[in-house]
Design an enzyme around this catalytic site. Sequence first.
Site, short mmCIF file in Angstrom:
data_model
loop_
_atom_site.label_atom_id
_atom_site.label_comp_id
_atom_site.label_asym_id
_atom_site.label_seq_id
_atom_site.Cartn_x
_atom_site.Cartn_y
_atom_site.Cartn_z
N ARG A 255 0.83 -1.21 0.00
CA ARG A 255 0.00 0.00 0.00
C ARG A 255 0.86 1.25 0.00
O ARG A 255 0.63 2.17 -0.78
CB ARG A 255 -0.94 0.02 1.20
CG ARG A 255 -2.03 -1.04 1.14
CD ARG A 255 -2.85 -1.07 2.39
NE ARG A 255 -1.98 -1.32 3.53
CZ ARG A 255 -2.27 -1.02 4.78
NH1 ARG A 255 -3.41 -0.45 5.10
NH2 ARG A 255 -1.42 -1.29 5.76
N ASN B 297 -6.14 -2.55 2.22
CA ASN B 297 -6.19 -3.99 2.42
C ASN B 297 -7.65 -4.42 2.49
O ASN B 297 -8.51 -3.64 2.92
CB ASN B 297 -5.53 -4.38 3.74
CG ASN B 297 -4.01 -4.33 3.67
OD1 ASN B 297 -3.42 -4.34 2.61
ND2 ASN B 297 -3.38 -4.27 4.83
#
Length: 116
Positions: free
Chosen positions: A25, A43
């Site tokens: 990320r 996520n």
Amino acid sequence: MLRSPEQIFACGFEVFGKVQGVHLRKQTRDLATLNNVRGWVMNTDEGTVKGQLEGTLPKVNELKFWLLNFGSPRSIIERADFTPTKEIPTHTFNGFTIRYHQNPPESFGSSICSKG
């Protein structure tokens, strides 16, 4: 038909494999910011990473290629799925962010049983 270099395109993505806990990320956000791509990444509860990309077509395609073939150094990309890349009239995001979600509360009436 010729495209203006300022035209904005958007697509969604979901990346599968060993993609959580490996800085995917953060590195997606960093690469997107470096390339003036807006959107978000997060996520999922299913162990994937998903998000949205917005930017010029070459920059969106660069992020898609990176997500599909590289990812962060510790990630293991099994596959990446993308929604069709479509032209949009204007940006819908101000920048690129990492989103966090909270697990939904347990449904009413559920109980946890333990042996005592």
